[in-house]
Write an enzyme that holds these catalytic residues in place. Structure first.
Site, PDB file in Angstrom:
ATOM      1  N   SER A  54       0.802  -1.223   0.000  1.00  0.00           N
ATOM      2  CA  SER A  54       0.000   0.000   0.000  1.00  0.00           C
ATOM      3  C   SER A  54       0.836   1.275   0.000  1.00  0.00           C
ATOM      4  CB  SER A  54      -0.934   0.009   1.218  1.00  0.00           C
ATOM      5  OG  SER A  54      -0.199  -0.147   2.422  1.00  0.00           O
ATOM      6  N   ASP A 349      -3.481   7.866   8.290  1.00  0.00           N
ATOM      7  CA  ASP A 349      -4.403   6.940   8.956  1.00  0.00           C
ATOM      8  C   ASP A 349      -3.613   6.150   9.997  1.00  0.00           C
ATOM      9  OD1 ASP A 349      -3.016   5.016   7.537  1.00  0.00           O
ATOM     10  OD2 ASP A 349      -4.665   4.494   6.188  1.00  0.00           O
ATOM     11  N   HIS A 352      -0.391   4.506   7.531  1.00  0.00           N
ATOM     12  CA  HIS A 352       0.199   5.083   6.327  1.00  0.00           C
ATOM     13  C   HIS A 352       0.673   6.521   6.533  1.00  0.00           C
ATOM     14  CE1 HIS A 352      -2.540   1.882   4.697  1.00  0.00           C
ATOM     15  NE2 HIS A 352      -1.395   1.579   4.121  1.00  0.00           N
TER      16      HIS A 352
END
Length: 386
Positions: A54, A349, A352
């Site tokens: 990610s 978040d 991340h």
């Protein structure tokens, strides 16, 4: 004497003619590839192919049945083109920012149906949020593409299309592309430490060493596979300080500061990345490897945030619902609120980095001369290597 002199002159002319023909042949070989926008890039690099999780995913998971998705606001809130683009941050990720420094356009995600034709000529992003080096990593979130599957997609689909688009063989063109690999963190956070929780009896140095050795060996095989397909210039992004994630801290409220056992695992893997950068070029002729130590760059921000413009290194910028609130403690609430000063938060978040942190990492990757941040040289130097 005159005859001997004439023979020497004739041989010299023959040598000159030979090298002229060779140079002409090499130029014709290079010109066979119809690279787009020759003057666009600020370096020798024509594009990027991206693999990983990610931290470098720019929308592939939008097209997968997985819980690991960022195709909704507030993700992409500050992205200039299409908000909620699938990037796991408030704006641009490391790949977007690195592409800009290289003078490249945004790299399209592989699974987007529009990623075909001229759009692939500058590279393709295969990264999938939640995935890892090990095939089983990410299965808890649903359908994600492991590193092996990403490389299979590159080989089975993109290579043929790229050859048609550029008008030359992939072995001829791929030396002009960067191959960026950013993966490994999920193999610890959502694989190893799920089976061996930090500081538990199941988490031993011997077990961690064995897991990391196997993980590094698997990554090495994948890198060699890419080399066999024609890749020559590699950028390996390290694992971030996973023990400092807000998600990790929230799940262990009795622990002060970062969870050091998780950070120790990240450092061990990152040390192995440097070993790969030292060892592989000797086995893979004409290959070059750069390790971007995002762990070190990010850790410096967390330890001394103020000089770098950060005021909050503990909390996520977006509203992250806990499991008790129907969330997972990681992802932003769909349509939820965010902090107003996003550029001063280290995390967007639960795990991340914010765009501001991504900006630091990409800038250091491109420009730093410190071995502690980039090894053995920076991406700008790599981009100019022939």
């Amino acid at each position: 004497m005159t005859t001997k002199k004439n023979m020497v002159i004739a041989l010299s002319k023959a040598h000159v003619l030979f090298f002229l023909l060779l140079a002409s042949s090499l130029m014709q070989c290079h010109s066979r590839c119809n690279f787009l926008d020759e003057n666009l890039s600020t370096t020798n690099i024509k594009g990027m192919f991206v693999f990983g999780s990610s931290v470098v995913d720019n929308g592939n998971n939008n097209f997968l049945q997985t819980l690991s998705r960022a195709n909704y606001l507030p993700y992409g809130l500050d992205f200039p083109v299409a908000p909620a683009s699938g990037r796991f941050t408030n704006g641009k990720n490391i790949i977007d920012l690195l592409a800009k420094l290289l003078g490249l356009p945004i790299i399209p995600p592989f699974l987007d149906p529009l990623t075909k034709g001229p759009r692939i000529a500058r590279g393709v992003n295969f990264a999938s949020g939640g995935s890892g080096i090990r095939d089983e990593t990410g299965s808890v979130t649903g359908d994600v593409m492991s590193l092996k599957e990403q490389i299979m997609a590159f080989e089975g689909t993109t290579l043929g299309e790229l050859e048609s688009e550029l008008g030359c063989g992939s072995k001829e063109s791929l030396s002009h592309f960067l191959f960026v690999v950013g993966t490994g963190g999920n193999d610890y956070s959502f694989n190893y430490f799920l089976q061996s929780p930090p500081d538990s009896d199941a988490d031993t140095d011997e077990k961690l060493q064995a897991f990391t050795s196997n993980l590094t060996a698997s990554l090495s095989q994948h890198l060699q596979k890419l080399y066999g397909l024609g890749a020559r210039k590699f950028v390996l992004i390290s694992v971030n300080p996973i023990g400092c994630y807000p998600y990790v801290k929230a799940s262990r409220p009795m622990v002060r500061g970062c969870v050091q056992s998780m950070n120790r695992a990240a450092r061990l893997f990152n040390s192995n990345l440097v070993s790969l950068a030292n060892d592989l070029p000797a086995r893979l002729p004409h290959s070059h490897f750069v390790v971007v130590n995002s762990y070190k760059i990010m850790r410096e921000i967390l330890k001394n945030p103020t000089p770098k413009g950060f005021t909050n290194t503990e909390e996520p910028c977006c509203e992250v619902p806990s499991m008790a609130q129907g969330g997972n403690g990681i992802l932003c609430r769909r349509g939820g609120s965010t902090c107003s000063n996003r550029s001063s938060y280290a995390f967007f978040d639960g795990i991340h980095p914010s765009e501001a942190v991504n900006d630091w990492i990409s800038y250091k990757a491109f420009s730093s001369y410190l071995w502690s941040e980039v090894y053995p040289f920076n991406v700008r130097h790599l981009a100019w290597l022939v």
